[in-house]
Design an enzyme around this catalytic site. Sequence first.
Site, mmCIF file in Angstrom:
data_model
loop_
_atom_site.group_PDB
_atom_site.id
_atom_site.type_symbol
_atom_site.label_atom_id
_atom_site.label_comp_id
_atom_site.label_asym_id
_atom_site.label_seq_id
_atom_site.Cartn_x
_atom_site.Cartn_y
_atom_site.Cartn_z
ATOM 1 N NE ARG A 1 15.426 38.700 -0.056
ATOM 2 C CZ ARG A 1 15.371 37.928 -1.140
ATOM 3 N NH1 ARG A 1 16.478 37.382 -1.621
ATOM 4 N NH2 ARG A 1 14.226 37.692 -1.748
ATOM 5 C CB THR B 1 13.921 32.554 -13.741
ATOM 6 O OG1 THR B 1 12.918 31.606 -14.101
ATOM 7 C CG2 THR B 1 13.581 33.164 -12.391
ATOM 8 C CB CYS C 1 32.457 8.297 11.459
ATOM 9 S SG CYS C 1 33.179 9.512 12.589
ATOM 10 C CD GLU D 1 28.242 10.261 16.559
ATOM 11 O OE1 GLU D 1 28.303 11.473 16.266
ATOM 12 O OE2 GLU D 1 28.361 9.349 15.728
ATOM 13 N NE ARG E 1 15.151 31.476 -2.538
ATOM 14 C CZ ARG E 1 15.177 32.679 -3.094
ATOM 15 N NH1 ARG E 1 15.827 33.661 -2.474
ATOM 16 N NH2 ARG E 1 14.565 32.899 -4.239
ATOM 17 C CB ALA F 1 3.004 34.659 -14.726
#
Length: 354
Positions: free
Chosen positions: A219, A208, A87, A64, A196, A174
């Site tokens: 990245r 993992t 707010c 705002e 991400r 896998a």
Amino acid sequence: MSSETIDDRRLEAIDRECMTRAIAAAARARCVAPPNPWVGAVVRSLDGQVFEGSTGRPGGDHAEVAAIVSAGAEAAGATLYVTLEPCGHHGRTPPCTEAIVEAGIARVVVGIEDPDALVAGRGIERLLAAGVKVDVGVQAEQVTNQLRPYLKHRRTGRPWVVLKLAASTDGGTAAPNGTSQWITSPAARADGHRLRAESDAILVGAGTIRRDDPSLTVRDHHDPAVPERGGLDPRRIVLGAAPPGAAVHPCTEVQGDLGQVLDRLGGEGVVQLLVEGGAAVAGEFHRAGLVDRYVIYLAPALFGGSDARGLFGGHGAFDIAELWRGRFTSVERVGDDLRVELEPLREPGPDQGA
């Protein structure tokens, strides 16, 4: 047909158009605003000029204020469109309601009310008390969808959980010998980095970390519509213990009940948590009903047998009547792959409603 009706319809069209622009402005704040909400605002002056603003980093201007500053003297008598209720309290910044009143804004159009306990209708009440006309609910569904992680966090104290998976078309993640890089295309992997960038923290299991030694940084996403995080990578969370010297350090190690883990992370300001696996962790979150959004990248590849490793570890549905069912919310081509998004038919987990 009366001129009043024509005017009402024109005003409704202007309201929708300006709120749509505010929603687009909010998208530009997606990666920079959390744990604050990513909000967009538009000031439309009396002569039809439009000025936009979006939430800055914590401690910076709210949407705002950014829009009002951009409008300058044109804000007097104007209409302010904002995706979330302004707010009315002092936090890192002064109340937005004060800036609105001082600028001479005559009308405020709000997408949805803010469920945060410090706001929750008080901002609207402050504006009305100052003689500002307020309308609520324009493009409410679109704003709600945009802010679902924030809304869940404020209502439940837990982060919005996104489970990201990648597999061959026949569901393998896998090969039997453990090799898994790379099943999906570079474009799909870049899109995963966009996820991400939108998340406040990334969680993986210690298995993992031992197997792949990932750094869990942002990245190679190249989506110009998604702002960079300004060099700030999401927090890295390991379920279990990360070996010394692992690339994931510095990280936060957690263990125990997943619900309590979410309570802790939510209390620490994590609004969106991206769970990246492996299969055992994915299975635990899934069976506990703690996933809000599933993002599955499917490659046009086939293992062609029953010995490839699957998306989830552990025991699944024993009977067809126990099959988990959700709904597809999006299917898009990303490079050579497909990104398939699913959500539960009901809001997941206890008290998880958004």
